[in-house]
Write an enzyme that holds these catalytic residues in place. Structure first.
Site, PDB file in Angstrom:
ATOM      1  CB  SER A 190      -0.888   0.021   1.245  1.00  0.00           C
ATOM      2  OG  SER A 190      -1.812  -1.031   1.202  1.00  0.00           O
ATOM      3  NE  ARG A 222      -2.567   4.589   0.453  1.00  0.00           N
ATOM      4  CZ  ARG A 222      -3.166   3.432   0.090  1.00  0.00           C
ATOM      5  NH1 ARG A 222      -2.451   2.474  -0.513  1.00  0.00           N
ATOM      6  NH2 ARG A 222      -4.443   3.230   0.310  1.00  0.00           N
ATOM      7  CD  GLN A 273      -8.179  -0.952  -3.191  1.00  0.00           C
ATOM      8  OE1 GLN A 273      -9.231  -1.152  -3.777  1.00  0.00           O
ATOM      9  NE2 GLN A 273      -7.195  -1.831  -3.168  1.00  0.00           N
ATOM     10  CG  ASP A 279      -5.412  -6.963   2.301  1.00  0.00           C
ATOM     11  OD1 ASP A 279      -6.550  -7.080   1.820  1.00  0.00           O
ATOM     12  OD2 ASP A 279      -4.663  -6.002   2.052  1.00  0.00           O
ATOM     13  NE  ARG A 287      -7.859 -12.168  -1.196  1.00  0.00           N
ATOM     14  CZ  ARG A 287      -7.057 -11.121  -1.076  1.00  0.00           C
ATOM     15  NH1 ARG A 287      -7.195 -10.276  -0.081  1.00  0.00           N
ATOM     16  NH2 ARG A 287      -6.095 -10.910  -1.964  1.00  0.00           N
ATOM     17  NE  ARG A 312      -3.110  -9.495   0.618  1.00  0.00           N
ATOM     18  CZ  ARG A 312      -1.879  -8.994   0.654  1.00  0.00           C
ATOM     19  NH1 ARG A 312      -0.867  -9.713   1.109  1.00  0.00           N
ATOM     20  NH2 ARG A 312      -1.637  -7.756   0.256  1.00  0.00           N
TER      21      ARG A 312
HETATM   22  C1  S3P Z   1      -5.684  -1.368   0.078  1.00  0.00           C
HETATM   23  C2  S3P Z   1      -6.904  -1.338   0.689  1.00  0.00           C
HETATM   24  C3  S3P Z   1      -7.710  -2.525   0.956  1.00  0.00           C
HETATM   25  C4  S3P Z   1      -6.865  -3.796   0.855  1.00  0.00           C
HETATM   26  C5  S3P Z   1      -5.996  -3.802  -0.364  1.00  0.00           C
HETATM   27  C6  S3P Z   1      -5.038  -2.619  -0.338  1.00  0.00           C
HETATM   28  C7  S3P Z   1      -4.972  -0.099  -0.155  1.00  0.00           C
HETATM   29  O1  S3P Z   1      -8.742  -2.616  -0.017  1.00  0.00           O
HETATM   30  O2  S3P Z   1      -7.703  -4.927   0.861  1.00  0.00           O
HETATM   31  O3  S3P Z   1      -5.247  -4.989  -0.440  1.00  0.00           O
HETATM   32  O4  S3P Z   1      -3.768  -0.109  -0.445  1.00  0.00           O
HETATM   33  O5  S3P Z   1      -5.621   0.954  -0.021  1.00  0.00           O
HETATM   34  P1  S3P Z   1     -10.155  -1.866   0.164  1.00  0.00           P
HETATM   35  O6  S3P Z   1      -9.954  -0.412   0.056  1.00  0.00           O
HETATM   36  O7  S3P Z   1     -10.996  -2.412  -0.969  1.00  0.00           O
HETATM   37  O8  S3P Z   1     -10.676  -2.288   1.505  1.00  0.00           O
END
Ligand code: S3P
Length: 429
Positions: A24, A28, A170, A316, A347, A389
């Site tokens: 993540s 970013r 996200q 996750d 999942r 995963r």
């Molecule tokens: C993430 C947010 C999560 C996560 C994904 C990475 C991110 O998803 O499951 O693996 O980097 O912002 P969601 O925003 O759909 O919850």
């Protein structure tokens, strides 16, 4: 299509590892440094299929990105320096690339098209398209704008106050990125707090973010400063070896440099509640992100029940929690986790199906599952469902199953953890 074979073993896991950089935070860093002014250096950057999708997307938007070893050098062109891409941007398997870029591209002065692999094409995008449209974005796509490919025609945006129906970092990040360009103030209100790496990185790069309870506010930005970012190791990758150590007698593993933001450590809270012998030492901070070293030792686990606020903090890792629960005394319950059905694959269904092949007793619910702890899994041939995963969670179950567990389509681990399978062998004594 590559397959991997995991031999079940009682050999203890011992030693120390530093997992690859946080996925993540790596995504970013590429996006924010591209719209910063000048040269940014990102150290311990995760090189994986997902983050390379973001790097290539930013390159397609005219940004120079050099990747050498685990260092990324990004020459940011400022908030208004991106260029119209010549071709469709391929986001591969990456939901984070797609959704964050939807926010960024909504505010540009050109048109872009985002597409991805068959798994990404099946994932819902209305959750970002909806709020961005309220800000004035023009986005069209398959299934009335819900599915890729999406065409984004940049527009003048206005700030909104938006209550997220489901916790999603996200979606929150997409709205905040659009908010950098939107007239006035943009507010996101979360039902439960989700990972806050976007907010932390924006603050670190000099953009004011106002937080109060579950509300996050941002105002139109003038300029983002470039910077040096050190990416902590990914707790979502560390988690596989924490669980492997807990379920294997005689194990002790030190996992170094791990990002321990409280919105990501749900897995530690869950495993400790199950009786997991886990310590976090050497707590420190880098670019606004808490970091620590984690020691995990073999433990007698007992069942747990998880729901509510804990779910986004461990979203996750829930497939892996199902694996830990197979080795715990009693029946564990996961609820409020409907979001798992719209990840890289469904999942809940994937874990229930694959763990049952190994002999686990699992009941599936619309929003979760119950898992009967048994300690007696037997190796079988399992599918990864094309989901990194799932592949890694089943591999960890396989380390403690009798005989051999074959994982088909295992190459998908390179989405987040290239080299994962080698680490199992390195730690086994
Ligand atoms: C993430 C947010 C999560 C996560 C994904 C990475 C991110 O998803 O499951 O693996 O980097 O912002 P969601 O925003 O759909 O919850």
């Amino acid at each position: 299509m590559s397959k991997e074979i995991i031999k079940g073993s009682s050999a203890p896991l011992r030693g120390e590892i530093t997992p690859p950089g946080d996925k993540s935070i790596s995504h970013r860093s590429l996006i924010l440094c591209s719209i910063a002014n000048g040269h940014s250096v990102v150290k311990d950057f995760l090189i994986s299929d997902d983050t390379l999708s973001t790097a290539n997307a930013m390159r397609a938007l005219g940004i120079t990105i050099g990747i050498n070893g685990t260092q990324a050098d990004i020459i940011g062109k400022g908030l208004y320096g991106l260029q119209e891409p010549e071709k469709v941007i391929d986001c591969g398997n990456s939901g984070t690339t797609t959704r964050l870029l939807c926010g960024l591209l909504s505010a540009q002065v050109f048109t872009s098209i985002l597409d991805g692999d068959k798994y990404l094409q099946a994932r819902p995008m209305r959750r970002v398209v909806g709020p961005l449209s309220l800000m004035g974005a023009q986005i069209t796509g398959k299934e009335d704008g819900n599915k890729l490919p999406l065409t984004i025609t940049g527009s003048k945006l206005k700030g909104i106050s938006y209550e997220l129906p489901v916790a999603s970092a996200q979606v929150k990040s997409a709205i905040l990125l659009a908010g950098l360009y939107a007239q006035g103030e943009t507010e996101v209100i979360e039902p439960e707090p989700s990972r806050d790496h976007t907010e932390r990185m924006l603050s670190y790069l000099g953009i004011p973010i106002e937080k109060s309870g579950n509300s996050i506010k941002i105002i139109k930005a003038e300029r983002i400063e470039s910077g040096e970012i050190i990416v902590p190791a990914d707790i979502s990758s560390a988690a596989f070896f924490i669980v492997a150590a807990l379920i294997t007698p005689g194990s002790e593993v030190l996992i170094k440099n791990v990002g321990i933001s409280p919105l990501r450590t749900g897995i530690i809270d869950i495993l400790k509640n199950m009786g997991g012998n886990i310590d976090i030492i050497n707590e420190r901070e880098a670019n606004g992100e808490p970091i620590g070293d984690i020691i995990a030792r073999s433990s007698d686990l007992h069942a747990t029940e998880i729901s509510g606020e804990l779910i986004p903090k461990a979203i996750d890792e829930l497939p892996l929690v199902a694996v830990a629960a197979c080795f715990a005394e009693g029946e564990s319950l996961i609820r409020d986790a409907r979001e798992l059905r719209v990840k890289e694959t469904d999942r809940i269904k994937a874990m229930a199906t694959e763990l049952r092949k190994l002999g686990a007793r699992i009941e599936e619910f619309e929003d979760g599952m119950s898992i009967h702890g048994s300690e007696s899994l037997t190796g079988s041939t399992c599918s990864s469902w094309g989901d990194h995963r799932i592949a890694m969670s089943i591999a960890i179950a396989g380390t403690r199953a009798k005989g051999e567990t074959e994982i088909l389509d295992a190459e998908c681990v390179s989405v987040s953890y290239p080299g994962f399978f080698k680490v199992i062998d390195e730690l086994r004594q």
